[in-house]
Each structure stands twice: as structure tokens, then as C-alpha cells.
Design a protein around this motif. Structure first.
Motif, PDB file in Angstrom:
ATOM      1  N   UNK A   1       0.724  -1.143  -0.134  1.00  0.00           N
ATOM      2  CA  UNK A   1       0.104   0.020   0.070  1.00  0.00           C
ATOM      3  C   UNK A   1       0.999   1.287  -0.029  1.00  0.00           C
ATOM      4  N   UNK A   2       0.430   2.445  -0.827  1.00  0.00           N
ATOM      5  CA  UNK A   2       1.201   3.507  -0.699  1.00  0.00           C
ATOM      6  C   UNK A   2       0.922   4.320   0.374  1.00  0.00           C
ATOM      7  N   UNK A   3      -0.255   4.217   1.052  1.00  0.00           N
ATOM      8  CA  UNK A   3      -0.625   4.980   2.295  1.00  0.00           C
ATOM      9  C   UNK A   3      -1.870   4.223   2.832  1.00  0.00           C
ATOM     10  N   UNK A   4      -1.952   4.590   4.146  1.00  0.00           N
ATOM     11  CA  UNK A   4      -2.927   4.105   5.062  1.00  0.00           C
ATOM     12  C   UNK A   4      -3.528   5.104   5.854  1.00  0.00           C
ATOM     13  N   UNK A   5      -4.738   5.214   5.831  1.00  0.00           N
ATOM     14  CA  UNK A   5      -5.574   6.160   6.792  1.00  0.00           C
ATOM     15  C   UNK A   5      -6.064   5.468   8.030  1.00  0.00           C
ATOM     16  N   UNK A   6      -5.964   5.927   9.007  1.00  0.00           N
ATOM     17  CA  UNK A   6      -6.532   5.311  10.404  1.00  0.00           C
ATOM     18  C   UNK A   6      -7.618   6.340  10.822  1.00  0.00           C
ATOM     19  N   UNK A   7      -8.953   5.908  10.605  1.00  0.00           N
ATOM     20  CA  UNK A   7      -9.893   6.799  11.344  1.00  0.00           C
ATOM     21  C   UNK A   7     -10.187   6.449  12.751  1.00  0.00           C
ATOM     22  N   UNK A   8     -10.874   7.540  13.238  1.00  0.00           N
ATOM     23  CA  UNK A   8     -11.003   7.361  14.554  1.00  0.00           C
ATOM     24  C   UNK A   8     -12.265   6.350  14.875  1.00  0.00           C
ATOM     25  N   UNK A   9     -12.228   5.858  16.073  1.00  0.00           N
ATOM     26  CA  UNK A   9     -13.213   4.943  16.233  1.00  0.00           C
ATOM     27  C   UNK A   9     -14.672   4.906  15.811  1.00  0.00           C
ATOM     28  N   UNK A  10     -15.057   3.938  15.066  1.00  0.00           N
ATOM     29  CA  UNK A  10     -16.490   3.784  14.677  1.00  0.00           C
ATOM     30  C   UNK A  10     -17.242   2.670  15.426  1.00  0.00           C
ATOM     31  N   UNK A  11     -18.620   2.750  15.579  1.00  0.00           N
ATOM     32  CA  UNK A  11     -19.270   1.798  16.117  1.00  0.00           C
ATOM     33  C   UNK A  11     -19.770   0.755  15.178  1.00  0.00           C
ATOM     34  N   UNK A  12     -19.474  -0.551  15.414  1.00  0.00           N
ATOM     35  CA  UNK A  12     -19.713  -1.440  14.501  1.00  0.00           C
ATOM     36  C   UNK A  12     -20.976  -2.239  15.309  1.00  0.00           C
ATOM     37  N   UNK A  13     -22.053  -2.712  14.576  1.00  0.00           N
ATOM     38  CA  UNK A  13     -23.065  -3.350  14.884  1.00  0.00           C
ATOM     39  C   UNK A  13     -23.180  -4.681  13.709  1.00  0.00           C
ATOM     40  N   UNK A  14     -23.232  -5.987  14.357  1.00  0.00           N
ATOM     41  CA  UNK A  14     -22.990  -6.954  13.666  1.00  0.00           C
ATOM     42  C   UNK A  14     -23.543  -8.327  14.020  1.00  0.00           C
ATOM     43  N   UNK A  15     -24.003  -9.372  13.424  1.00  0.00           N
ATOM     44  CA  UNK A  15     -24.321 -10.467  13.850  1.00  0.00           C
ATOM     45  C   UNK A  15     -23.178 -11.601  13.705  1.00  0.00           C
ATOM     46  N   UNK A  16     -22.782 -12.206  14.919  1.00  0.00           N
ATOM     47  CA  UNK A  16     -21.537 -13.109  15.186  1.00  0.00           C
ATOM     48  C   UNK A  16     -22.232 -14.217  16.099  1.00  0.00           C
ATOM     49  N   UNK A  17     -22.040 -15.498  15.439  1.00  0.00           N
ATOM     50  CA  UNK A  17     -22.269 -16.601  16.023  1.00  0.00           C
ATOM     51  C   UNK A  17     -23.888 -16.462  16.831  1.00  0.00           C
ATOM     52  N   UNK A  18     -24.732 -16.147  15.967  1.00  0.00           N
ATOM     53  CA  UNK A  18     -26.139 -15.993  16.325  1.00  0.00           C
ATOM     54  C   UNK A  18     -26.524 -14.986  17.403  1.00  0.00           C
ATOM     55  N   UNK A  19     -25.658 -13.957  17.659  1.00  0.00           N
ATOM     56  CA  UNK A  19     -25.783 -12.674  18.365  1.00  0.00           C
ATOM     57  C   UNK A  19     -25.866 -11.507  17.949  1.00  0.00           C
ATOM     58  N   UNK A  20     -26.358 -10.492  18.143  1.00  0.00           N
ATOM     59  CA  UNK A  20     -26.108  -9.069  17.873  1.00  0.00           C
ATOM     60  C   UNK A  20     -24.903  -8.614  18.850  1.00  0.00           C
ATOM     61  N   UNK A  21     -23.890  -8.286  18.092  1.00  0.00           N
ATOM     62  CA  UNK A  21     -22.585  -7.780  18.865  1.00  0.00           C
ATOM     63  C   UNK A  21     -22.546  -6.160  18.751  1.00  0.00           C
ATOM     64  N   UNK A  22     -21.956  -5.516  19.143  1.00  0.00           N
ATOM     65  CA  UNK A  22     -21.579  -4.156  19.150  1.00  0.00           C
ATOM     66  C   UNK A  22     -20.138  -3.799  19.705  1.00  0.00           C
ATOM     67  N   UNK A  23     -19.372  -3.377  18.693  1.00  0.00           N
ATOM     68  CA  UNK A  23     -17.864  -3.147  18.987  1.00  0.00           C
ATOM     69  C   UNK A  23     -17.304  -1.752  18.645  1.00  0.00           C
ATOM     70  N   UNK A  24     -16.373  -1.271  19.398  1.00  0.00           N
ATOM     71  CA  UNK A  24     -15.631  -0.071  18.820  1.00  0.00           C
ATOM     72  C   UNK A  24     -14.579  -0.597  17.972  1.00  0.00           C
ATOM     73  N   UNK A  25     -14.596  -0.048  16.760  1.00  0.00           N
ATOM     74  CA  UNK A  25     -13.217  -0.455  15.782  1.00  0.00           C
ATOM     75  C   UNK A  25     -12.910   0.739  15.178  1.00  0.00           C
ATOM     76  N   UNK A  26     -11.536   0.614  14.845  1.00  0.00           N
ATOM     77  CA  UNK A  26     -10.925   1.532  13.981  1.00  0.00           C
ATOM     78  C   UNK A  26     -10.834   1.053  12.519  1.00  0.00           C
ATOM     79  N   UNK A  27     -11.052   2.001  11.540  1.00  0.00           N
ATOM     80  CA  UNK A  27     -11.080   1.656  10.207  1.00  0.00           C
ATOM     81  C   UNK A  27      -9.695   2.009   9.644  1.00  0.00           C
ATOM     82  N   UNK A  28      -9.143   1.291   8.726  1.00  0.00           N
ATOM     83  CA  UNK A  28      -7.769   1.445   7.998  1.00  0.00           C
ATOM     84  C   UNK A  28      -8.157   1.458   6.712  1.00  0.00           C
ATOM     85  N   UNK A  29      -7.878   2.285   5.890  1.00  0.00           N
ATOM     86  CA  UNK A  29      -8.163   2.558   4.624  1.00  0.00           C
ATOM     87  C   UNK A  29      -6.834   2.618   3.871  1.00  0.00           C
TER      88      UNK A  29
END
Length: 100
Positions: free
Chosen positions: A23-51
Motif C-alpha cells: 500500500x502506498x498510504x494507509x489512513x486510520x479513522x477514529x473509532x467507529x461503532x460496528x453492529x453485526x451478527x456473530x455466532x447468532x448474537x447481535x454484537x456491538x464493538x468499537x473499531x478503527x477503520x484502516x483505509x
């Protein structure tokens, strides 16, 4: 683009991809809140995006690198095609990346 659960891990993923010239460049964004289904449960997590900015020629190697470096069982790795880019910027991305 990928996500991870800490700023430190995001920085390691970004540094590793740029250091490997996948990659020529990577940008890291401030935390985002992700809501997703994992192993039959709805989960919420704080994550950092890397573009990560790369070329089509480097994509497969970058995906393999991220998969190996990531600690998620199923890491988010998404490619979005660039329809247009500034000529100088696109040339810089090509010059800074090396396809294996």
C-alpha cells in the motif's frame, strides 16, 4: 479497507502494509461503532477503520498480508474500485507499491 479493535492494531496493520510496499498510504479513522451478527448474537464493538491505497496488481498480496497479520477470525477486507483519480496521485500510488 479493514477494521480492527484498537488504535495500536490499526497502526500495526497500516505500518506493515506500507512497509511491505503493498500500500502506498494507509489512513486510520477514529473509532467507529460496528453492529453485526456473530455466532447468532447481535454484537456491538468499537473499531478503527484502516483505509489502504494500493493498485489492482498489489491487491491479492495485500489481502493475503492483511489476512495473515489480522487477529480477527473473519477480518473485514473490502476493495472499492477507483473510478477516477488525479493523475499525479495515481502515479504516486503506482510508484510507491510493488507487486510481488
Amino acid at each position: 479497507m479493514t477494521t480492527t479493535d484498537s488504535a495500536e492494531k490499526a497502526r500495526r496493520l497500516a505500518d506493515g502494509a506500507v512497509e511491505a510496499r503493498l500500500a502506498a498510504c494507509a489512513q486510520i479513522s477514529a473509532p467507529v461503532t460496528s453492529v453485526y451478527r456473530w455466532q447468532n448474537r447481535i454484537e456491538t464493538a468499537e473499531e478503527w477503520q484502516v483505509l489502504l491505497k494500493t493498485t489492482p496488481a498489489c491487491y491479492d498480496a495485500l489481502e493475503a498480508h492483511l489476512t495473515a497479520a489480522h487477529d480477527y477470525d473473519t477480518p473485514e477486507i473490502i476493495a472499492t474500485p477507483v473510478v477516477r483519480a488525479g493523475a499525479a496521485y495515481a502515479a504516486w500510488v503506482r510508484a510507491e507499491t510493488v507487486a510481488p
